[in-house]
Write a protein that holds these residues in place. Sequence first.
Motif, PDB file in Angstrom:
ATOM      1  N   LEU A 155     -11.329   4.315   2.394  1.00 41.84           N
ATOM      2  CA  LEU A 155     -10.933   2.976   2.076  1.00 41.84           C
ATOM      3  C   LEU A 155      -9.532   2.868   2.301  1.00 41.84           C
ATOM      4  O   LEU A 155      -8.686   3.547   1.556  1.00 41.84           O
ATOM      5  CB  LEU A 155     -11.233   2.687   0.647  1.00 41.84           C
ATOM      6  CG  LEU A 155     -12.690   2.497   0.354  1.00 41.84           C
ATOM      7  CD1 LEU A 155     -13.201   1.967  -1.217  1.00 41.84           C
ATOM      8  CD2 LEU A 155     -13.633   1.677   1.054  1.00 41.84           C
ATOM      9  N   ARG A 156      -9.260   2.026   3.207  1.00 49.13           N
ATOM     10  CA  ARG A 156      -7.849   1.603   3.668  1.00 49.13           C
ATOM     11  C   ARG A 156      -7.219   0.686   2.301  1.00 49.13           C
ATOM     12  O   ARG A 156      -7.720  -0.287   2.013  1.00 49.13           O
ATOM     13  CB  ARG A 156      -7.699   0.906   4.772  1.00 49.13           C
ATOM     14  CG  ARG A 156      -6.200   0.498   5.347  1.00 49.13           C
ATOM     15  CD  ARG A 156      -6.471  -0.052   6.489  1.00 49.13           C
ATOM     16  NE  ARG A 156      -6.819   0.887   7.637  1.00 49.13           N
ATOM     17  CZ  ARG A 156      -6.212   1.560   8.382  1.00 49.13           C
ATOM     18  NH1 ARG A 156      -4.764   1.715   8.198  1.00 49.13           N
ATOM     19  NH2 ARG A 156      -6.342   2.422   9.256  1.00 49.13           N
ATOM     20  N   GLN A 157      -6.026   1.268   2.112  1.00 43.47           N
ATOM     21  CA  GLN A 157      -5.070   0.593   0.983  1.00 43.47           C
ATOM     22  C   GLN A 157      -3.844   0.090   1.642  1.00 43.47           C
ATOM     23  O   GLN A 157      -3.139   0.732   2.494  1.00 43.47           O
ATOM     24  CB  GLN A 157      -4.762   1.582  -0.156  1.00 43.47           C
ATOM     25  CG  GLN A 157      -5.837   1.810  -0.886  1.00 43.47           C
ATOM     26  CD  GLN A 157      -5.282   2.820  -2.339  1.00 43.47           C
ATOM     27  OE1 GLN A 157      -5.085   2.204  -3.065  1.00 43.47           O
ATOM     28  NE2 GLN A 157      -4.953   3.993  -1.991  1.00 43.47           N
ATOM     29  N   ARG A 183       0.561  -4.071  -2.906  1.00 48.01           N
ATOM     30  CA  ARG A 183      -0.650  -4.032  -3.745  1.00 48.01           C
ATOM     31  C   ARG A 183      -0.118  -4.741  -5.294  1.00 48.01           C
ATOM     32  O   ARG A 183      -0.844  -5.536  -5.664  1.00 48.01           O
ATOM     33  CB  ARG A 183      -1.029  -2.683  -3.934  1.00 48.01           C
ATOM     34  CG  ARG A 183      -1.739  -2.060  -2.830  1.00 48.01           C
ATOM     35  CD  ARG A 183      -2.518  -0.658  -3.252  1.00 48.01           C
ATOM     36  NE  ARG A 183      -1.973   0.177  -3.823  1.00 48.01           N
ATOM     37  CZ  ARG A 183      -1.139   1.375  -3.434  1.00 48.01           C
ATOM     38  NH1 ARG A 183      -1.219   1.478  -2.079  1.00 48.01           N
ATOM     39  NH2 ARG A 183      -0.869   2.152  -4.367  1.00 48.01           N
ATOM     40  N   TRP A 231      -7.154  -1.296  -5.668  1.00 49.16           N
ATOM     41  CA  TRP A 231      -7.863  -0.827  -4.403  1.00 49.16           C
ATOM     42  C   TRP A 231      -8.621   0.446  -4.856  1.00 49.16           C
ATOM     43  O   TRP A 231      -9.901   0.849  -4.201  1.00 49.16           O
ATOM     44  CB  TRP A 231      -7.018  -0.847  -3.116  1.00 49.16           C
ATOM     45  CG  TRP A 231      -6.798  -1.928  -2.485  1.00 49.16           C
ATOM     46  CD1 TRP A 231      -7.423  -2.523  -1.264  1.00 49.16           C
ATOM     47  CD2 TRP A 231      -5.987  -2.880  -2.682  1.00 49.16           C
ATOM     48  NE1 TRP A 231      -7.125  -3.588  -0.934  1.00 49.16           N
ATOM     49  CE2 TRP A 231      -6.147  -4.043  -1.737  1.00 49.16           C
ATOM     50  CE3 TRP A 231      -5.052  -3.390  -3.532  1.00 49.16           C
ATOM     51  CZ2 TRP A 231      -5.417  -5.209  -1.826  1.00 49.16           C
ATOM     52  CZ3 TRP A 231      -4.401  -4.510  -3.806  1.00 49.16           C
ATOM     53  CH2 TRP A 231      -4.350  -5.450  -2.855  1.00 49.16           C
ATOM     54  N   ARG A 232      -7.873   1.310  -5.508  1.00 50.17           N
ATOM     55  CA  ARG A 232      -8.613   2.590  -5.821  1.00 50.17           C
ATOM     56  C   ARG A 232      -9.491   2.369  -7.074  1.00 50.17           C
ATOM     57  O   ARG A 232     -10.519   3.214  -7.083  1.00 50.17           O
ATOM     58  CB  ARG A 232      -7.457   3.749  -6.043  1.00 50.17           C
ATOM     59  CG  ARG A 232      -8.187   5.057  -6.057  1.00 50.17           C
ATOM     60  CD  ARG A 232      -6.821   6.114  -5.914  1.00 50.17           C
ATOM     61  NE  ARG A 232      -6.100   6.150  -4.553  1.00 50.17           N
ATOM     62  CZ  ARG A 232      -6.577   6.565  -3.445  1.00 50.17           C
ATOM     63  NH1 ARG A 232      -7.898   7.440  -3.348  1.00 50.17           N
ATOM     64  NH2 ARG A 232      -6.061   6.653  -2.494  1.00 50.17           N
ATOM     65  N   ARG A 256     -10.880  -0.444  -8.285  1.00 50.47           N
ATOM     66  CA  ARG A 256     -11.113  -1.780  -8.321  1.00 50.47           C
ATOM     67  C   ARG A 256     -11.689  -2.618  -9.536  1.00 50.47           C
ATOM     68  O   ARG A 256     -11.360  -3.583  -9.991  1.00 50.47           O
ATOM     69  CB  ARG A 256     -12.044  -2.232  -6.932  1.00 50.47           C
ATOM     70  CG  ARG A 256     -12.182  -3.725  -6.678  1.00 50.47           C
ATOM     71  CD  ARG A 256     -12.782  -3.982  -5.225  1.00 50.47           C
ATOM     72  NE  ARG A 256     -12.888  -5.361  -5.024  1.00 50.47           N
ATOM     73  CZ  ARG A 256     -13.946  -6.133  -5.021  1.00 50.47           C
ATOM     74  NH1 ARG A 256     -15.054  -5.445  -5.571  1.00 50.47           N
ATOM     75  NH2 ARG A 256     -13.964  -7.312  -4.609  1.00 50.47           N
ATOM     76  N   THR A 296      -8.706  -7.626  -3.048  1.00 47.50           N
ATOM     77  CA  THR A 296      -9.017  -6.215  -2.985  1.00 47.50           C
ATOM     78  C   THR A 296     -10.114  -6.009  -2.525  1.00 47.50           C
ATOM     79  O   THR A 296     -10.680  -4.697  -2.520  1.00 47.50           O
ATOM     80  CB  THR A 296      -8.648  -5.673  -4.504  1.00 47.50           C
ATOM     81  OG1 THR A 296      -9.804  -6.181  -5.181  1.00 47.50           O
ATOM     82  CG2 THR A 296      -7.471  -5.751  -4.993  1.00 47.50           C
ATOM     83  N   PRO A 351     -13.145  -4.537  -0.510  1.00 47.70           N
ATOM     84  CA  PRO A 351     -13.019  -3.045  -0.013  1.00 47.70           C
ATOM     85  C   PRO A 351     -13.384  -3.126   1.495  1.00 47.70           C
ATOM     86  O   PRO A 351     -14.394  -3.860   1.882  1.00 47.70           O
ATOM     87  CB  PRO A 351     -13.927  -2.116  -0.684  1.00 47.70           C
ATOM     88  CG  PRO A 351     -14.924  -2.949  -1.303  1.00 47.70           C
ATOM     89  CD  PRO A 351     -14.266  -4.441  -1.718  1.00 47.70           C
ATOM     90  N   LEU A 386      -7.073  -9.847   2.690  1.00 48.55           N
ATOM     91  CA  LEU A 386      -5.851  -9.764   1.950  1.00 48.55           C
ATOM     92  C   LEU A 386      -5.089 -10.921   2.011  1.00 48.55           C
ATOM     93  O   LEU A 386      -4.541 -11.509   1.072  1.00 48.55           O
ATOM     94  CB  LEU A 386      -5.285  -8.682   2.448  1.00 48.55           C
ATOM     95  CG  LEU A 386      -3.585  -8.330   1.815  1.00 48.55           C
ATOM     96  CD1 LEU A 386      -4.032  -8.018   0.090  1.00 48.55           C
ATOM     97  CD2 LEU A 386      -3.136  -6.964   2.733  1.00 48.55           C
TER      98      LEU A 386
END
Length: 530
Positions: free
Chosen positions: A11-13, A19, A99-100, A102, A147, A149, A182
């Motif tokens: 998963l791209r952050q 963030r 994001w990590r 959520r 956020t 994913p 985003l």
Amino acid sequence: MISQTGETPDLRQPPLPVRALAGLLAAAAAIGVGSAVAAVVAPAASPLLAVGSALIDLAPTPVKTAAVRALGTDDKPVLVGSIALVVALLALVIGAVGWRHRRLALVGIGLIGLVGAVIAALQGGALAAVPSLISLVAGVALLSLITRPVARDTAATVTSPAADDGADGEPSATLRTGRRSLLVGLSAAAVLAAAGGATTVLVTRSRAAVAAARDRLGLPRPSSPAPPLPAGVQVPGDTPFTTSIADFYRVDIALTTPQVPVEGWKLRIDGMVDRPLELSYDELLALPMIERDITLTCVSNEVGGPYVGTARWLGVPFGEIIRRVGVQAGVDQVYSYSSDSGYTCSTPYRAVSDGRDAMIVVGMNGQVLPAKNGFPARMLVPGLFGFVSATKWLERLEFTTYASRTAYWTERGWATDAPILLQSRIDVPASLGTITRDKPVLAGVAWAQHRGIAAVEVQIDDGPWQQATLADDGGIDLWRQWYLRFDGPAGRHTAQVRAISKTGERQPQTRTKVFPRGATGWHQIQFTVE
């Protein structure tokens, strides 16, 4: 989604600053939307204000006293600003982990709105919770969008870097969708935050226009005008004897000034009476009016403090109200209710029925009572501290007993009956100030409402107490000015002051705190003679 290699998607952050900004914007938008809704339906139900009001109610008395002493009338803006800062910090953290983790982030921002809704409902009922609930929905929806994913195919990334960035250097379809979410989410949050703030400002301006219309209402002529003040009540260079509306102190629990419309407002008068009354604003103005100059004092006033002021008040005497409703035997208090966050006040019945100029005020210094001072009506009872006598934004008077009702501040440990204490203050020069040879004068004020001031004495350094010269006396319900000429040597000096009331009471030297019935002690300053 599973990659071509069978691995869990990577998963791209966005970068950490982005963030964190996302969390902050989502929270700002949520609060902005909630505040805009509250501005229309109930300003006190704004999420930040609802939490602030609850903190005021829950704060221990020493904390409240310390806040007033340290911050003065800035205590409420500092409180609201502090709450906003805490929410901002929480929002930054929520965005950083959004994001990590959520689900945790969505629960976190939802809890912020839920806390505001629960607090608002407990204070103002179900309707008051609506702005915070709307904030909750807006915050969760925006953070969920921001956020969302987006997986990248790790196998494609390894075998063909172009698969991630596009054969022609453009992002892949999957990644492009994530960036669009985003950007759309951040833009929506920013727009909602700005729109919420703008709506709040517009509604506030609309309320200001209502206030301007209120000021044009006009006032009736008093059936008993105030007697003229003696020419010599003012000592030249001393504090103005009559305090301007702009400078008149304000101490209450309201985080936002209640704006009570005249249309639909009623003053209910009931309890242990023979003939309960309900008066509209026009009906209240039609009753006989008295006009009086009276000095008010707040119990939060420290020795030498600023929470005391004098104005010319116009209102309906309590004697008129008592005559109309027929108060029954056994009544020992008037229990008043305010539009200010459920505030209540206990006033001794004897103080409104013994002939003093107790009144329901509608005018101040020749103007319609300003909103900050209690429009459309407030109480005023000479000789008592405001927390037991001066309810602002009045909506109900109940003639009852102390055994039946306990007021807001009494529940928090303050005195039940609180006559204003004998006090004096040095105003000229200011502490650490300077006097000159051509104007070698110290001056100030003293007060003992409903008793009056008979004498003021000043001590310079360790010398003998000297009798100050008193200004003309405006009456027992007013403060009195004084001055003392000092021809001592140049350099640094100390001065302290004490007063004697017309009943022979001497101002005590012992220092006490304002809690639970007002501060005592002699005011002392240091000054320099040039």
